[in-house]
Design a protein around this motif. Sequence first.
Motif, PDB file in Angstrom:
ATOM      1  N   TRP A 138      31.670  -0.579  20.366  1.00  0.00           N
ATOM      2  CA  TRP A 138      32.114  -0.582  18.831  1.00  0.00           C
ATOM      3  C   TRP A 138      32.846   0.520  18.383  1.00  0.00           C
ATOM      4  O   TRP A 138      33.577   0.430  17.230  1.00  0.00           O
ATOM      5  CB  TRP A 138      30.806  -0.899  17.841  1.00  0.00           C
ATOM      6  N   ASN A 139      33.123   1.416  19.077  1.00  0.00           N
ATOM      7  CA  ASN A 139      34.299   2.556  18.884  1.00  0.00           C
ATOM      8  C   ASN A 139      34.717   3.265  20.248  1.00  0.00           C
ATOM      9  O   ASN A 139      34.051   4.088  20.407  1.00  0.00           O
ATOM     10  CB  ASN A 139      33.421   3.547  17.967  1.00  0.00           C
ATOM     11  N   PHE A 140      35.445   2.030  21.013  1.00  0.00           N
ATOM     12  CA  PHE A 140      35.903   2.367  22.334  1.00  0.00           C
ATOM     13  C   PHE A 140      36.884   3.269  22.345  1.00  0.00           C
ATOM     14  O   PHE A 140      37.951   2.853  21.861  1.00  0.00           O
ATOM     15  CB  PHE A 140      36.200   1.037  23.267  1.00  0.00           C
ATOM     16  N   LEU A 141      36.766   4.500  22.864  1.00  0.00           N
ATOM     17  CA  LEU A 141      37.792   5.594  22.730  1.00  0.00           C
ATOM     18  C   LEU A 141      38.723   5.101  23.723  1.00  0.00           C
ATOM     19  O   LEU A 141      38.589   5.452  25.250  1.00  0.00           O
ATOM     20  CB  LEU A 141      37.341   6.863  22.863  1.00  0.00           C
ATOM     21  N   GLU A 142      39.957   4.633  23.687  1.00  0.00           N
ATOM     22  CA  GLU A 142      41.112   4.425  24.583  1.00  0.00           C
ATOM     23  C   GLU A 142      41.374   5.603  25.237  1.00  0.00           C
ATOM     24  O   GLU A 142      41.520   6.580  24.477  1.00  0.00           O
ATOM     25  CB  GLU A 142      42.257   3.757  23.772  1.00  0.00           C
ATOM     26  N   GLY A 143      41.445   5.688  26.563  1.00  0.00           N
ATOM     27  CA  GLY A 143      41.768   6.932  27.457  1.00  0.00           C
ATOM     28  C   GLY A 143      40.617   7.630  27.565  1.00  0.00           C
ATOM     29  O   GLY A 143      40.681   8.539  28.406  1.00  0.00           O
ATOM     30  N   HIS A 144      39.218   7.281  27.181  1.00  0.00           N
ATOM     31  CA  HIS A 144      38.379   8.156  27.368  1.00  0.00           C
ATOM     32  C   HIS A 144      37.218   7.240  28.052  1.00  0.00           C
ATOM     33  O   HIS A 144      36.716   7.714  28.923  1.00  0.00           O
ATOM     34  CB  HIS A 144      37.561   8.874  26.128  1.00  0.00           C
ATOM     35  N   ASN A 145      36.534   6.117  27.177  1.00  0.00           N
ATOM     36  CA  ASN A 145      35.677   5.102  27.621  1.00  0.00           C
ATOM     37  C   ASN A 145      36.189   4.224  28.640  1.00  0.00           C
ATOM     38  O   ASN A 145      37.683   4.120  28.742  1.00  0.00           O
ATOM     39  CB  ASN A 145      35.124   4.458  26.605  1.00  0.00           C
ATOM     40  N   GLU A 146      35.479   3.868  29.449  1.00  0.00           N
ATOM     41  CA  GLU A 146      35.902   2.925  30.796  1.00  0.00           C
ATOM     42  C   GLU A 146      35.223   1.563  30.945  1.00  0.00           C
ATOM     43  O   GLU A 146      33.792   1.628  30.402  1.00  0.00           O
ATOM     44  CB  GLU A 146      35.549   3.649  31.882  1.00  0.00           C
ATOM     45  N   VAL A 147      36.008   0.687  31.015  1.00  0.00           N
ATOM     46  CA  VAL A 147      35.238  -0.613  31.403  1.00  0.00           C
ATOM     47  C   VAL A 147      34.883  -0.742  32.839  1.00  0.00           C
ATOM     48  O   VAL A 147      35.773  -0.203  33.843  1.00  0.00           O
ATOM     49  CB  VAL A 147      36.463  -1.836  31.146  1.00  0.00           C
ATOM     50  N   VAL A 148      33.601  -1.333  32.892  1.00  0.00           N
ATOM     51  CA  VAL A 148      32.996  -1.345  34.468  1.00  0.00           C
ATOM     52  C   VAL A 148      33.385  -2.600  34.820  1.00  0.00           C
ATOM     53  O   VAL A 148      32.888  -3.548  33.921  1.00  0.00           O
ATOM     54  CB  VAL A 148      31.669  -0.895  34.503  1.00  0.00           C
ATOM     55  N   GLU A 149      33.942  -2.956  35.981  1.00  0.00           N
ATOM     56  CA  GLU A 149      34.246  -4.282  36.405  1.00  0.00           C
ATOM     57  C   GLU A 149      33.059  -5.028  36.667  1.00  0.00           C
ATOM     58  O   GLU A 149      31.838  -4.464  36.879  1.00  0.00           O
ATOM     59  CB  GLU A 149      34.902  -4.070  38.018  1.00  0.00           C
ATOM     60  N   ASN A 150      33.052  -6.232  36.014  1.00  0.00           N
ATOM     61  CA  ASN A 150      31.750  -7.162  36.090  1.00  0.00           C
ATOM     62  C   ASN A 150      30.497  -6.713  35.156  1.00  0.00           C
ATOM     63  O   ASN A 150      29.568  -7.217  35.299  1.00  0.00           O
ATOM     64  CB  ASN A 150      31.260  -7.305  37.422  1.00  0.00           C
ATOM     65  N   ASP A 151      30.902  -5.899  34.374  1.00  0.00           N
ATOM     66  CA  ASP A 151      30.071  -5.428  33.435  1.00  0.00           C
ATOM     67  C   ASP A 151      30.232  -5.644  31.949  1.00  0.00           C
ATOM     68  O   ASP A 151      31.113  -4.823  31.171  1.00  0.00           O
ATOM     69  CB  ASP A 151      29.374  -4.021  33.640  1.00  0.00           C
ATOM     70  N   PRO A 152      30.157  -6.706  31.554  1.00  0.00           N
ATOM     71  CA  PRO A 152      30.567  -7.025  30.326  1.00  0.00           C
ATOM     72  C   PRO A 152      30.218  -6.095  28.965  1.00  0.00           C
ATOM     73  O   PRO A 152      30.834  -6.387  28.087  1.00  0.00           O
ATOM     74  CB  PRO A 152      30.162  -8.701  29.803  1.00  0.00           C
ATOM     75  N   LYS A 153      29.104  -5.454  29.168  1.00  0.00           N
ATOM     76  CA  LYS A 153      28.628  -4.558  28.145  1.00  0.00           C
ATOM     77  C   LYS A 153      29.129  -3.265  27.999  1.00  0.00           C
ATOM     78  O   LYS A 153      29.128  -2.654  27.087  1.00  0.00           O
ATOM     79  CB  LYS A 153      27.125  -4.095  28.762  1.00  0.00           C
ATOM     80  N   THR A 154      30.310  -3.153  28.940  1.00  0.00           N
ATOM     81  CA  THR A 154      31.357  -2.004  29.032  1.00  0.00           C
ATOM     82  C   THR A 154      32.703  -2.303  28.365  1.00  0.00           C
ATOM     83  O   THR A 154      33.620  -1.440  27.928  1.00  0.00           O
ATOM     84  CB  THR A 154      31.690  -1.211  30.109  1.00  0.00           C
TER      85      THR A 154
END
Length: 195
Positions: A138-154
């Motif tokens: 809900w406050n995903f910092l572009e360039g800092h937080n990461e999306v984990v492949e196949n993990d919709p929670k990220t």
Amino acid sequence: DLRAKCLYWRSRDQFESTEFSFTRFLTPYLANYDGWAMFVDCDFLYLADIKELTELINDKYAVMCVHHDYSPKEKTKMDGAVQTVYPRKNWSSMVLYNCGHPKNKGLTPEVVNNQTGAFLHRFQWLDDNEIGSVPCVWNFLEGHNEVVENDPKTFPKAIHYTRGGPWFEAWKTCEFADLWLKEMEEYMKKKSNVS
């Protein structure tokens, strides 16, 4: 508007990157210390319905936000403003305020205009157990937080372009720039159809 209404008279200092750096703490006052209200920085793009976010509200907390552990690498941020590092960095960039909570009634115009940035941005008017946590999507910092492949929670529900977004030439290719640019294009099409 807040200055014209004599609710905000604080002088702007060199560490403020926006005019609303401190006005966000007037949110409970502006809501007449009643109900829940949300403050969000202007550099967010929502990908999910905020109704989902409101379903996370817990009345036991005075505020709820993402508890980032964030130390930016860049020396400057959005629009060339100086990047500062401090505890609870970016916690106040998206806040759900329990406006009727007794501790938030202390956020008067006098307090907001006179307290230090540290006191306000670090939520020092509250005890730690009065600060509820919201998932980082809900406050995903572009360039800092990461999306984990196949993990919709990220996958982000709200992207925060805190370093600078694709509306700046230097950030046209930042992560998730395509989503913001697509949204802008759709907005401009709708706007021209209305005219």
